[in-house]
Enzyme design. Sequence first.
Site, short mmCIF file in Angstrom:
data_model
loop_
_atom_site.label_atom_id
_atom_site.label_comp_id
_atom_site.label_asym_id
_atom_site.label_seq_id
_atom_site.Cartn_x
_atom_site.Cartn_y
_atom_site.Cartn_z
N GLU A 175 0.84 -1.16 -0.05
CA GLU A 175 0.04 -0.05 -0.01
C GLU A 175 0.82 1.27 -0.06
O GLU A 175 1.37 1.80 0.97
CB GLU A 175 -0.87 -0.01 1.25
CG GLU A 175 -1.72 1.23 1.54
CD GLU A 175 -2.72 1.30 2.19
OE1 GLU A 175 -2.89 0.41 3.38
OE2 GLU A 175 -3.59 2.23 2.49
N LYS A 217 -2.51 -2.19 -3.24
CA LYS A 217 -3.60 -1.22 -2.62
C LYS A 217 -3.22 0.27 -2.64
O LYS A 217 -2.31 0.82 -1.95
CB LYS A 217 -3.79 -1.60 -1.08
CG LYS A 217 -4.74 -0.66 -0.31
CD LYS A 217 -5.35 -1.03 1.01
CE LYS A 217 -5.92 -0.33 1.69
NZ LYS A 217 -6.73 -1.08 2.89
P1 13P Z 1 -9.29 4.26 4.28
O1 13P Z 1 -10.21 3.51 3.16
O2 13P Z 1 -10.23 4.64 5.32
O3 13P Z 1 -8.25 5.21 3.66
O4 13P Z 1 -8.19 3.06 4.96
C1 13P Z 1 -7.68 2.14 4.23
C2 13P Z 1 -6.75 1.58 4.64
O5 13P Z 1 -6.57 0.35 4.97
C3 13P Z 1 -5.62 2.58 5.18
O6 13P Z 1 -4.34 1.91 5.43
#
Ligand code: 13P
Length: 325
Positions: A175, A217
Site C-alpha cells: 500500500e 492497494k
Molecule cells: P481508508 O479506506 O479509510 O483510507 O483506509 C484504508 C486503509 O487500510 C488505510 O491503510
Amino acid sequence: MSALNKTARMMVSNRRGILAADESIGTMSSRLEKVGVEPTAESRRVYRELIVTTPRLSASISGIILADETFRQKLSDGRTFPEYLADLGILAGIKVDTGAKPLAGAPDEKIAEGLDGLRERVAEYARLGATFAKWRAVITIGDKLPSERAVRANVHALARYAGLCQEGGVVPIVEPEVLMDGTHSLAQCQQVTTSVLASLFEELDLMQVQLDGIVLKPNMVVAGAGCPEQPSVTDVARATVDTLRKTVPASVPGIAFLSGGQDPETATMHLAAMQNLDPLPWELTYSFGRALVGPALETWRGDTDKWVAAQQVLSERAVANASAR
Ligand code: 13P
C-alpha cells in the site's frame, strides 16, 4: 498456481473486496472518542465484533485486515477473531507496519517502520491464522514534495516487507498511499502516483517479489481535498486506470483501492466507473476502511440499541461496493 497466487486471487475475485479494520490503537481510540465512546481495549473489541458479525458480510467481503490487538482478542462466543473469520469463509489479514514516523532529513515526510523482527512476527501471525498482511506507506504532495528521498525510502521498505511476507507464506498487500491532503490538482496526483508506482515496481523486482502473489492497494487518482477544481467521477476513473495501466504489470492479480478520506458514496461511484472502462488486466476492487465502516460507527455510537442498525448500514456499504464491481 502457487499458494500465494491462490490466496491473492481469493482476496480480489468473485466481486468481493477487503475490509480494513486495522486502525492502530491510537487512531481507533480517537475515532471512538469522536462518537462519544470511551476508548478501551474492550470498547475497541466490541466495535470490531460489531463489524465482523454483520450478517451476510462474506457475500461481499473476502478478507478483513485486523490490527495486532484485535488479532489476539476474542469474540463473545470465545473464538478468536481469526478463528471466527475462517469459519465464515473470510480471510484474516494483519497490519504489520508499526506506523509512519518522521523521516530523517525530510521534516514534512514520513517513513513507515516495522521491518525489524518482521520475519518472526509474520511467522507468528501465520500460526495464529493470518493469510495476508498489510503495510501502508504514505506519500505527501506539497511544495517540492514528495522528495525522492521519501519515495525511495518508502518503496524500499514496502519491497522488503513484501519479500518477508512471501517467504513466510503470507500474501502482502502493498500500500503506497499518495495522500489526498492538500490543494493539488488531479494532474499533480497523477504525476506523483505514476512516479511512486514506477519506483515501487522497480524495487519489488529488485527484491525478487513474486508479483502474482501480491495485492496492490493504491490511492485512486483524485484532486487534493482542498483543490478548488474537483474532477468529475469519469475524470477520476479515467486518470486512475490510465495511471495503473502505465505502471502495474499484468501479472499482479488484483488492485484493491483504499478510500483515503473520500466520502463513501463517491468512493463507490469511482470504483463503479472504472469497471466500465476497457477490459483491464487485473481485478479492480476495494479495500476500504472509512468508506465501509465510517457510517456504521456514526450510527452505533456505542449504543447497544443501535447495534443492528449499524450492521445494516455496514451491510449496505459492502453490498454497494460489491455491486460497483
Ligand atoms: P481508508 O479506506 O479509510 O483510507 O483506509 C484504508 C486503509 O487500510 C488505510 O491503510
